[in-house]
Design a protein around this motif. Sequence first.
Motif, PDB file in Angstrom:
ATOM      1  N   ALA A 489       0.842  -1.193   0.000  1.00 17.32           N
ATOM      2  CA  ALA A 489       0.000   0.000   0.000  1.00 17.32           C
ATOM      3  C   ALA A 489       0.876   1.240   0.000  1.00 17.32           C
ATOM      4  CB  ALA A 489      -0.919   0.013   1.215  1.00 17.32           C
ATOM      5  N   LEU A 490       0.413   2.267  -0.711  1.00 16.42           N
ATOM      6  CA  LEU A 490       1.148   3.519  -0.805  1.00 16.42           C
ATOM      7  C   LEU A 490       0.153   4.665  -0.826  1.00 16.42           C
ATOM      8  CD1 LEU A 490       4.155   4.392  -3.016  1.00 16.42           C
ATOM      9  CD2 LEU A 490       2.080   5.716  -3.329  1.00 16.42           C
ATOM     10  N   ASN A 500       2.199  16.309  -8.376  1.00 20.22           N
ATOM     11  CA  ASN A 500       3.219  15.591  -7.602  1.00 20.22           C
ATOM     12  C   ASN A 500       3.323  14.126  -8.014  1.00 20.22           C
ATOM     13  OD1 ASN A 500       2.305  17.952  -5.995  1.00 20.22           O
ATOM     14  ND2 ASN A 500       3.805  17.218  -4.521  1.00 20.22           N
ATOM     15  N   PHE A 501       2.602  13.723  -9.040  1.00 20.66           N
ATOM     16  CA  PHE A 501       2.503  12.302  -9.409  1.00 20.66           C
ATOM     17  C   PHE A 501       3.316  11.992 -10.662  1.00 20.66           C
ATOM     18  CE2 PHE A 501       0.477   8.882 -11.835  1.00 20.66           C
ATOM     19  CZ  PHE A 501       0.525   7.858 -10.899  1.00 20.66           C
ATOM     20  N   HIS A 502       3.840  10.766 -10.669  1.00 16.21           N
ATOM     21  CA  HIS A 502       4.477  10.197 -11.865  1.00 16.21           C
ATOM     22  C   HIS A 502       4.245   8.690 -11.812  1.00 16.21           C
ATOM     23  CE1 HIS A 502       7.626   8.851 -14.651  1.00 16.21           C
ATOM     24  NE2 HIS A 502       7.631  10.092 -15.127  1.00 16.21           N
ATOM     25  N   ASP A 503       4.106   8.056 -12.961  1.00 13.92           N
ATOM     26  CA  ASP A 503       3.834   6.617 -13.000  1.00 13.92           C
ATOM     27  C   ASP A 503       4.875   5.799 -12.230  1.00 13.92           C
ATOM     28  OD1 ASP A 503       1.538   6.943 -14.413  1.00 13.92           O
ATOM     29  OD2 ASP A 503       2.378   6.396 -16.358  1.00 13.92           O
ATOM     30  N   GLU A 504       6.114   6.263 -12.181  1.00 13.26           N
ATOM     31  CA  GLU A 504       7.166   5.501 -11.507  1.00 13.26           C
ATOM     32  C   GLU A 504       6.944   5.396 -10.002  1.00 13.26           C
ATOM     33  OE1 GLU A 504      10.985   7.084 -12.437  1.00 13.26           O
ATOM     34  OE2 GLU A 504      10.877   6.559 -14.573  1.00 13.26           O
ATOM     35  N   ILE A 505       6.100   6.258  -9.450  1.00 10.68           N
ATOM     36  CA  ILE A 505       5.790   6.170  -8.023  1.00 10.68           C
ATOM     37  C   ILE A 505       5.144   4.824  -7.695  1.00 10.68           C
ATOM     38  CG2 ILE A 505       4.366   7.163  -6.176  1.00 10.68           C
ATOM     39  CD1 ILE A 505       4.669   9.859  -7.575  1.00 10.68           C
ATOM     40  N   LEU A 506       4.452   4.262  -8.658  1.00  8.20           N
ATOM     41  CA  LEU A 506       3.738   2.994  -8.454  1.00  8.20           C
ATOM     42  C   LEU A 506       4.583   1.776  -8.837  1.00  8.20           C
ATOM     43  CD1 LEU A 506       0.282   4.009  -9.968  1.00  8.20           C
ATOM     44  CD2 LEU A 506       1.022   4.187  -7.593  1.00  8.20           C
ATOM     45  N   ALA A 507       5.840   1.985  -9.186  1.00  7.23           N
ATOM     46  CA  ALA A 507       6.671   0.896  -9.719  1.00  7.23           C
ATOM     47  C   ALA A 507       7.253   0.029  -8.601  1.00  7.23           C
ATOM     48  CB  ALA A 507       7.791   1.468 -10.586  1.00  7.23           C
ATOM     49  N   TRP A 508       6.356  -0.603  -7.831  1.00  9.47           N
ATOM     50  CA  TRP A 508       6.760  -1.577  -6.816  1.00  9.47           C
ATOM     51  C   TRP A 508       6.121  -2.914  -7.182  1.00  9.47           C
ATOM     52  CZ3 TRP A 508      10.502   0.510  -4.146  1.00  9.47           C
ATOM     53  CH2 TRP A 508      10.501   1.887  -3.904  1.00  9.47           C
ATOM     54  N   GLU A 509       6.904  -3.971  -7.134  1.00 10.44           N
ATOM     55  CA  GLU A 509       6.498  -5.270  -7.683  1.00 10.44           C
ATOM     56  C   GLU A 509       5.169  -5.774  -7.142  1.00 10.44           C
ATOM     57  OE1 GLU A 509       8.199  -9.869  -7.654  1.00 10.44           O
ATOM     58  OE2 GLU A 509       9.587  -8.195  -7.397  1.00 10.44           O
ATOM     59  N   ASN A 510       4.946  -5.639  -5.836  1.00 10.65           N
ATOM     60  CA  ASN A 510       3.740  -6.202  -5.220  1.00 10.65           C
ATOM     61  C   ASN A 510       2.766  -5.142  -4.740  1.00 10.65           C
ATOM     62  OD1 ASN A 510       4.458  -9.053  -5.414  1.00 10.65           O
ATOM     63  ND2 ASN A 510       6.094  -8.545  -3.971  1.00 10.65           N
ATOM     64  N   LEU A 532      -5.887   9.142 -10.692  1.00 11.63           N
ATOM     65  CA  LEU A 532      -6.563   7.868 -10.452  1.00 11.63           C
ATOM     66  C   LEU A 532      -6.691   7.060 -11.741  1.00 11.63           C
ATOM     67  CD1 LEU A 532      -9.304   9.027  -7.928  1.00 11.63           C
ATOM     68  CD2 LEU A 532      -7.274   7.651  -7.453  1.00 11.63           C
ATOM     69  N   GLU A 533      -6.824   7.732 -12.874  1.00  6.72           N
ATOM     70  CA  GLU A 533      -6.832   7.018 -14.157  1.00  6.72           C
ATOM     71  C   GLU A 533      -5.494   6.324 -14.399  1.00  6.72           C
ATOM     72  OE1 GLU A 533      -7.804   9.822 -17.168  1.00  6.72           O
ATOM     73  OE2 GLU A 533      -9.882  10.113 -16.495  1.00  6.72           O
ATOM     74  N   SER A 534      -4.417   6.972 -14.025  1.00  7.58           N
ATOM     75  CA  SER A 534      -3.092   6.369 -14.171  1.00  7.58           C
ATOM     76  C   SER A 534      -2.942   5.158 -13.260  1.00  7.58           C
ATOM     77  CB  SER A 534      -2.007   7.398 -13.851  1.00  7.58           C
ATOM     78  OG  SER A 534      -2.041   8.483 -14.742  1.00  7.58           O
ATOM     79  N   VAL A 535      -3.512   5.240 -12.081  1.00  5.32           N
ATOM     80  CA  VAL A 535      -3.468   4.110 -11.138  1.00  5.32           C
ATOM     81  C   VAL A 535      -4.179   2.903 -11.729  1.00  5.32           C
ATOM     82  CG1 VAL A 535      -4.280   3.282  -8.895  1.00  5.32           C
ATOM     83  CG2 VAL A 535      -3.257   5.571  -9.095  1.00  5.32           C
ATOM     84  N   VAL A 536      -5.364   3.121 -12.267  1.00  4.49           N
ATOM     85  CA  VAL A 536      -6.134   2.027 -12.869  1.00  4.49           C
ATOM     86  C   VAL A 536      -5.398   1.450 -14.073  1.00  4.49           C
ATOM     87  CG1 VAL A 536      -8.275   1.443 -14.064  1.00  4.49           C
ATOM     88  CG2 VAL A 536      -8.335   2.920 -12.051  1.00  4.49           C
ATOM     89  N   ALA A 537      -4.774   2.329 -14.878  1.00  6.55           N
ATOM     90  CA  ALA A 537      -4.053   1.872 -16.069  1.00  6.55           C
ATOM     91  C   ALA A 537      -2.896   0.946 -15.704  1.00  6.55           C
ATOM     92  CB  ALA A 537      -3.541   3.077 -16.854  1.00  6.55           C
ATOM     93  N   GLN A 538      -2.349   1.100 -14.503  1.00 11.05           N
ATOM     94  CA  GLN A 538      -1.267   0.231 -14.058  1.00 11.05           C
ATOM     95  C   GLN A 538      -1.780  -0.958 -13.251  1.00 11.05           C
ATOM     96  OE1 GLN A 538       2.523   1.730 -12.811  1.00 11.05           O
ATOM     97  NE2 GLN A 538       1.975   3.831 -13.324  1.00 11.05           N
ATOM     98  N   GLU A 539      -3.101  -1.169 -13.301  1.00  9.32           N
ATOM     99  CA  GLU A 539      -3.750  -2.325 -12.663  1.00  9.32           C
ATOM    100  C   GLU A 539      -3.550  -2.338 -11.145  1.00  9.32           C
ATOM    101  OE1 GLU A 539      -2.321  -5.774 -14.724  1.00  9.32           O
ATOM    102  OE2 GLU A 539      -3.568  -5.398 -16.470  1.00  9.32           O
ATOM    103  N   LYS A 540      -3.568  -1.140 -10.561  1.00 15.03           N
ATOM    104  CA  LYS A 540      -3.563  -1.005  -9.110  1.00 15.03           C
ATOM    105  C   LYS A 540      -4.965  -0.609  -8.668  1.00 15.03           C
ATOM    106  CE  LYS A 540       0.954  -1.278  -9.540  1.00 15.03           C
ATOM    107  NZ  LYS A 540       1.681  -2.555  -9.338  1.00 15.03           N
TER     108      LYS A 540
END
Length: 570
Positions: A489-490, A500-510, A532-540
């Motif tokens: 969780a993040l 303040n967001f970038h896709d790489e912020i979500l780049a954690w394996e689990n 939030l659209e970016s979050v969904v696009a990365q399947e989080k």
Amino acid sequence: MTIESDGIDLMETSLMRLMLMLLEHALCTPEELERDGLHIDEIPETPISISILQGVRQIEGRIKTSYDEATYEAITKRAIARARQAFISENDVGRAQKNTVLMSIGALITRRQFAVGHGGFHASSIKVLCDPTGQATRDALRSCAGLNTLLDLAYVYDCGSEHPSAFAKALKVYRETIAERLEILFVSHLHADHINGLDRLLGNKVPDIVVLPYLDFEDIAAIALSDFEGSKFSGSYRAYLRDPVAWWTGRGVRTVIFIEPDDGGGDSLDLPIRPIEGSADSSAGDFDHPQARLVAALRKPAGHVPSELKAADGTAVGVRELTGPCLLAGSGSHFRLEWRYDPKDSWRQADWYLIPYVHPVRDAQRTEFRAEIQQRLKLQDVSPAEFRARILDELTCSKKAKVLVDIYINHFSPSDHNAVSMSLYSGPASSRQQSEVVENWTTEWQFSPRSESALENGWLSTGDSMLRQPKRRKPWHQFYSEIGKPIAALTLPHHGSNHNFHDEILAWENLRLALVTTVPDDERVAQIGKTLESVVAQEKLGLVIDDRSNSEVSCLSSRFFTSNNTAWRT
């Protein structure tokens, strides 16, 4: 002693103590024990006898599955002989009980992101529990029923909200459910929506320790001038900036720890990848007084240490033995949970950490701002205390204040107001999916619309960190990469602001959960929908924790500790 012989000794002494308990409770005689061994008949059925026999069968099963028949016979024979001899020839039965390691020791961690609307209020309790009979199950650990408490403390990360009624409800729940002792308060940064609940929190439970980012000259000036320009400069805030340590200690805080920003190199945490739980200092196995503690491992700072602060010396010490009142600690400092069977035992790592991080803040823009402010004030080679006093004095005169505010506006845009913020990781260093140990942390997550138990249990909070910029995001990501696998969780920085967001912020394996702490309908956060659209696009799974209590996210983690990580209890 080899690992194998150590394992035999632990099983033998545990079995010996169970046999001794049968004798002490008059459930059998020494003669019956010698004659029938582990298969004594006609024992009265009482709660204590059932518990003891369950323990006997459990340990007997471990011995049978771990060793061959001859070794099994030797272990059980020696255990029975030791129990019989202790009961017959030693009047001091307490002494015989000391020479055992039967007890179960486990930890229970509760973490909760409260629904306070636009703001931040994360709280956790850390408990270490002991069952002297060695028969505790995970259910007993989670209910704490009949167990002795070795450690019970709490920490809080940020405490503020722009929604008073939601915060009041959350604070009431916190007071009713979180541990009595508030040990540490982590403050990500000094903006009202993250700290305006502190006085109400401290009115009930004052933390022993406060941890927050270290602010240099330009940070102090930027915060003061941005809030002054925005008409948010209260008398209490003025008092805080004049003397932060006095502000905290005047409210009962014992030690204030300032965390130095990373220098941009992404320093290694130097943590074990897998749990390391030490070996006993006493070869006799004379254990009887289990203990647990939270340790502060504070690194020496890399930069200049102002005269009003004491530099951390790099040693690890229990947080309740920390001396203050104010310390400057380097990047990579952390807190970890430890336990041991007895004061004669060595401290063993429980593989649970609290790891703060302040991203790099040095850049040309900030350096130029600092130089112009110092030139305007005609200040060189002064202490932070002297600099703070001069800035605050200038703000008492509207004409002088306007000049300083204009300098600030000339160097920073509104989106730069959150330049310094401290992240906090809580969780293990080793991944449950990766670790080879048998015993490990298990976690149950609670969130709307469902619960899950298959997630990792690391939790990374980011405050208002400016992670869109590579100069801050990349060192932040590198710093936490060593413990990246357990992160499940993040909390998204600045309440999900796309600035303040970038896709790489979500780049954690689990990583599974991306949390946003705000009320979207207020349109308080820039382009939150795009984030939030970016979050969904990365399947989080993107979850908005607003001002409704059913939007909260919490999790419960538990684990039993063993001396060599070979035991397992269901």
